[in-house]
Design a protein around this motif. Sequence first.
Motif, PDB file in Angstrom:
ATOM      1  N   ASP A  20       0.914  -1.153   0.097  1.00  0.00           N
ATOM      2  CA  ASP A  20       0.149   0.049   0.106  1.00  0.00           C
ATOM      3  C   ASP A  20       0.764   1.200   0.021  1.00  0.00           C
ATOM      4  O   ASP A  20       0.301   2.363   0.186  1.00  0.00           O
ATOM      5  CB  ASP A  20      -0.930   0.014   1.200  1.00  0.00           C
ATOM      6  CG  ASP A  20      -0.155  -0.058   2.688  1.00  0.00           C
ATOM      7  OD1 ASP A  20       0.860  -0.286   2.500  1.00  0.00           O
ATOM      8  OD2 ASP A  20      -0.879  -0.308   3.466  1.00  0.00           O
ATOM      9  N   MET A  21       2.164   1.117  -0.219  1.00  0.00           N
ATOM     10  CA  MET A  21       3.044   2.402  -0.362  1.00  0.00           C
ATOM     11  C   MET A  21       2.739   3.171  -1.598  1.00  0.00           C
ATOM     12  O   MET A  21       2.523   2.614  -2.760  1.00  0.00           O
ATOM     13  CB  MET A  21       4.351   1.944  -0.427  1.00  0.00           C
ATOM     14  CG  MET A  21       5.672   3.117  -0.396  1.00  0.00           C
ATOM     15  SD  MET A  21       7.166   2.298  -0.890  1.00  0.00           S
ATOM     16  CE  MET A  21       7.418   2.264   1.128  1.00  0.00           C
TER      17      MET A  21
ATOM     18  N   LYS B  31       9.114   7.263  -4.046  1.00  0.00           N
ATOM     19  CA  LYS B  31      10.361   8.126  -4.783  1.00  0.00           C
ATOM     20  C   LYS B  31      11.086   8.595  -3.521  1.00  0.00           C
ATOM     21  O   LYS B  31      12.349   8.545  -3.694  1.00  0.00           O
ATOM     22  CB  LYS B  31       9.666   9.199  -5.298  1.00  0.00           C
ATOM     23  CG  LYS B  31       8.922   8.799  -6.644  1.00  0.00           C
ATOM     24  CD  LYS B  31       8.647  10.076  -7.880  1.00  0.00           C
ATOM     25  CE  LYS B  31       7.230  10.682  -7.439  1.00  0.00           C
ATOM     26  NZ  LYS B  31       7.229  11.858  -8.127  1.00  0.00           N
ATOM     27  N   ARG B  32      10.617   8.931  -2.565  1.00  0.00           N
ATOM     28  CA  ARG B  32      11.330   9.561  -1.228  1.00  0.00           C
ATOM     29  C   ARG B  32      12.463   8.041  -0.825  1.00  0.00           C
ATOM     30  O   ARG B  32      13.546   8.652  -0.337  1.00  0.00           O
ATOM     31  CB  ARG B  32      10.267  10.108   0.000  1.00  0.00           C
ATOM     32  CG  ARG B  32       9.536  11.171  -0.624  1.00  0.00           C
ATOM     33  CD  ARG B  32       9.020  11.707   0.998  1.00  0.00           C
ATOM     34  NE  ARG B  32       7.919  12.537   0.745  1.00  0.00           N
ATOM     35  CZ  ARG B  32       6.729  12.291   0.948  1.00  0.00           C
ATOM     36  NH1 ARG B  32       6.485  11.408   1.355  1.00  0.00           N
ATOM     37  NH2 ARG B  32       5.454  13.238   0.817  1.00  0.00           N
ATOM     38  N   PHE B  33      11.768   6.971  -0.570  1.00  0.00           N
ATOM     39  CA  PHE B  33      12.321   5.942  -0.338  1.00  0.00           C
ATOM     40  C   PHE B  33      13.627   5.613  -1.152  1.00  0.00           C
ATOM     41  O   PHE B  33      14.867   5.392  -0.709  1.00  0.00           O
ATOM     42  CB  PHE B  33      11.576   4.602  -0.169  1.00  0.00           C
ATOM     43  CG  PHE B  33      12.243   3.526   0.219  1.00  0.00           C
ATOM     44  CD1 PHE B  33      12.622   3.059   1.354  1.00  0.00           C
ATOM     45  CD2 PHE B  33      12.370   2.441  -0.762  1.00  0.00           C
ATOM     46  CE1 PHE B  33      13.296   1.969   1.681  1.00  0.00           C
ATOM     47  CE2 PHE B  33      13.052   1.410  -0.580  1.00  0.00           C
ATOM     48  CZ  PHE B  33      13.330   0.988   0.659  1.00  0.00           C
ATOM     49  N   MET B  34      13.464   5.716  -2.556  1.00  0.00           N
ATOM     50  CA  MET B  34      14.456   5.533  -3.471  1.00  0.00           C
ATOM     51  C   MET B  34      15.739   6.448  -3.287  1.00  0.00           C
ATOM     52  O   MET B  34      16.822   6.152  -3.719  1.00  0.00           O
ATOM     53  CB  MET B  34      14.073   5.351  -4.912  1.00  0.00           C
ATOM     54  CG  MET B  34      13.019   4.153  -4.947  1.00  0.00           C
ATOM     55  SD  MET B  34      12.243   4.117  -6.738  1.00  0.00           S
ATOM     56  CE  MET B  34      13.440   3.982  -7.617  1.00  0.00           C
TER      57      MET B  34
ATOM     58  N   GLU C 226      19.299  -0.045  -3.928  1.00  0.00           N
ATOM     59  CA  GLU C 226      18.687  -1.318  -4.568  1.00  0.00           C
ATOM     60  C   GLU C 226      17.842  -0.686  -5.429  1.00  0.00           C
ATOM     61  O   GLU C 226      17.402   0.486  -5.746  1.00  0.00           O
ATOM     62  CB  GLU C 226      17.740  -1.900  -3.408  1.00  0.00           C
ATOM     63  CG  GLU C 226      18.579  -2.367  -2.358  1.00  0.00           C
ATOM     64  CD  GLU C 226      19.122  -3.865  -2.655  1.00  0.00           C
ATOM     65  OE1 GLU C 226      18.888  -4.284  -3.574  1.00  0.00           O
ATOM     66  OE2 GLU C 226      20.325  -4.151  -1.750  1.00  0.00           O
ATOM     67  N   SER C 227      17.539  -1.689  -6.625  1.00  0.00           N
ATOM     68  CA  SER C 227      16.759  -1.224  -7.668  1.00  0.00           C
ATOM     69  C   SER C 227      15.764  -2.598  -8.081  1.00  0.00           C
ATOM     70  O   SER C 227      15.048  -2.393  -8.783  1.00  0.00           O
ATOM     71  CB  SER C 227      17.369  -1.166  -9.062  1.00  0.00           C
ATOM     72  OG  SER C 227      18.232  -2.767  -9.338  1.00  0.00           O
ATOM     73  N   PHE C 228      15.504  -3.559  -7.177  1.00  0.00           N
ATOM     74  CA  PHE C 228      14.603  -4.657  -7.132  1.00  0.00           C
ATOM     75  C   PHE C 228      14.197  -5.043  -5.788  1.00  0.00           C
ATOM     76  O   PHE C 228      14.765  -4.946  -4.966  1.00  0.00           O
ATOM     77  CB  PHE C 228      15.433  -5.818  -7.526  1.00  0.00           C
ATOM     78  CG  PHE C 228      14.660  -6.982  -7.938  1.00  0.00           C
ATOM     79  CD1 PHE C 228      14.196  -7.530  -9.357  1.00  0.00           C
ATOM     80  CD2 PHE C 228      14.616  -8.141  -6.821  1.00  0.00           C
ATOM     81  CE1 PHE C 228      13.544  -8.473  -9.217  1.00  0.00           C
ATOM     82  CE2 PHE C 228      13.876  -9.272  -6.916  1.00  0.00           C
ATOM     83  CZ  PHE C 228      13.209  -9.541  -8.518  1.00  0.00           C
ATOM     84  N   PHE C 229      12.842  -4.888  -5.752  1.00  0.00           N
ATOM     85  CA  PHE C 229      12.076  -5.074  -4.324  1.00  0.00           C
ATOM     86  C   PHE C 229      11.196  -6.135  -4.282  1.00  0.00           C
ATOM     87  O   PHE C 229      10.161  -6.288  -5.238  1.00  0.00           O
ATOM     88  CB  PHE C 229      11.605  -3.814  -3.839  1.00  0.00           C
ATOM     89  CG  PHE C 229      12.554  -2.606  -4.085  1.00  0.00           C
ATOM     90  CD1 PHE C 229      13.465  -2.269  -3.079  1.00  0.00           C
ATOM     91  CD2 PHE C 229      12.526  -1.793  -5.104  1.00  0.00           C
ATOM     92  CE1 PHE C 229      14.438  -1.265  -3.368  1.00  0.00           C
ATOM     93  CE2 PHE C 229      13.502  -0.798  -5.272  1.00  0.00           C
ATOM     94  CZ  PHE C 229      14.337  -0.538  -4.348  1.00  0.00           C
TER      95      PHE C 229
END
Length: 592
Positions: A478-479, A485-488, A493-496
Amino acid sequence: MVRRLAGIRGALERNKTLRYVVYSGVVGVVSGLGACLFFVLLEWGKYFFLEYLAGYPLSKPGGEQLVALERSPVFRRWMLLVLPAFGGLLTGFLVHRYAPEAEGHGTDALIDAFHNKNGIIRTRVPYIKGLASIITLSTGGSAGREGPIAQIGAGFGSWVARLLRMNVRERRLMLLAGCAAGLGAIFRAPLGGALTAIEVLYREDFETEGIILCIMSSVIANAIFISIFGQRPIFDIPPIHFANPVELLFYAGLGLVCVPFGFTYVKVFYGMRDYFFRRLPLKKALVPTVGGLMVGLIAYWRPEVMSGGYGTIQKALMGTLPVSLMLSLAVLKIFATAFTISSGGSGGVFGPSLFIGAMLGGAVGQISCGLFPQWVGNSGAFALVGMGAFFGGVAKAPIGALLMVCEMTGGYGLVVPLMFASVIAVLCSQGWSLYEKQVLNKFHSPAHRTDMVLNVLENVKVRDVYDPTLPVTSLPQDMTLRELKRFMVHTRESFFPVVDDRFHLKGILSLQDVRSVLFEDSVAELLVVGELASPPVSVRPDISLYEALMKFLSSGYGQIPVEERDLGVVGMLRLEELMHAYHQEIQRLRED
């Protein structure tokens, strides 16, 4: 809707048992309904051409009395000359115009598709094959319905496999499941159909990996068929059983008699194709017309050789045919079948094989009864045993043939002589086979080339490779996009993995998935991670690295979440780790 279907497919991918149940059920239903339609059209076609137009009193087996209308009171024997040629003309045009691979007896095409074509049968083939076979059999061509229904069912299975985007291995198994379903339905022989599908591929082996799918699909298709047409066996038989061990000597003699006739059957069948029909200076579409005309010349004298001949088999089982007639019909059926199918007509070879075996068995039985009445009881029993022994010998499929004959007749009391005569026929017929595309065993099949290579990844489990102590960067489903965008900004990492509140995997998110909407501020609060994620792909700690490698290859990911049933996502397995484990295992084997 698309996401729901993707979720269902993901659940099937993770659960092999559920996947097999669902897939075999789909193939069983589709093939069972296809067999019902084929049977109805075939019976009405035979009535229209042979009984209504020609006025021929077509005899029928006890369990197949679908069309109860009266035939024409006038028997127009001359029409038996032209009807097979007319059917050959229609079949030749239809097959060579739309699906050339639908010519011939069908089972070889199925075997070839399994071994050499990755389980692929063109979508149009089941329809063209079905229609062409109905025309051939309805107009008096000497053929059976095993080849057509096997290729029709296999074609449906291949189509379902391609529709669901299965891998090559599963597509081959679905091909077999469709074949088993078609055979199990139209012959009312679910177990025999399933075993024949996995046995006919090889001369000395079974495709055991497909047995579960084949049995399940065959049972479902059979249930649909008998719910419409009843569960009465195709043939009626008198009360016969095996009780006198001395009779085995006579059944052994029957098995030996089947050998030279089987050899002649195979050599005439392919000899007519290679040295006569293929050398005719005609267009290929017209060659079946010539074959049909040759069948008509035989049928004008002995109409019993036309179509499947199940009514004549019924008479042999009842012991009402004279020896001279049965021997002549056995020989004539060999040539009539070669003229029909080797010329390019569409039909199977199982039905003619049953016919020839029944005639030989009935003749041997009557001669034995006449010479040794104190030891031999019923000539009809020999006709039944001859059906299984002859086909088992020429097709190298004794177990499937034995079970199918028992289920088609209800003659389970003759299992012992059936086994004995079939084994003798097979042992003495090793040099030839009715199916050209058969291979000796799995090691001669392109479908099993990788089985000959030591698969070291099968011996290593995922739990032995991935590091459970490394942290996993997962995202709640539900993010919002703005939160993402703030988290990145704070991660490399590029794969979640995308998880729910219990850390169970709901999808996979990579930067490539969000690149198109990453800078769309208008939807930043509307889109959530769960809507952007790709379908979930995971591995369990207890599966082999070989299964994990297949997941990597099918998904294209460089890392895959490791998920436990109760704990959810517990780690990540990277492709580099898998390859490192592979090299370590190779090194260990070399040292050993």
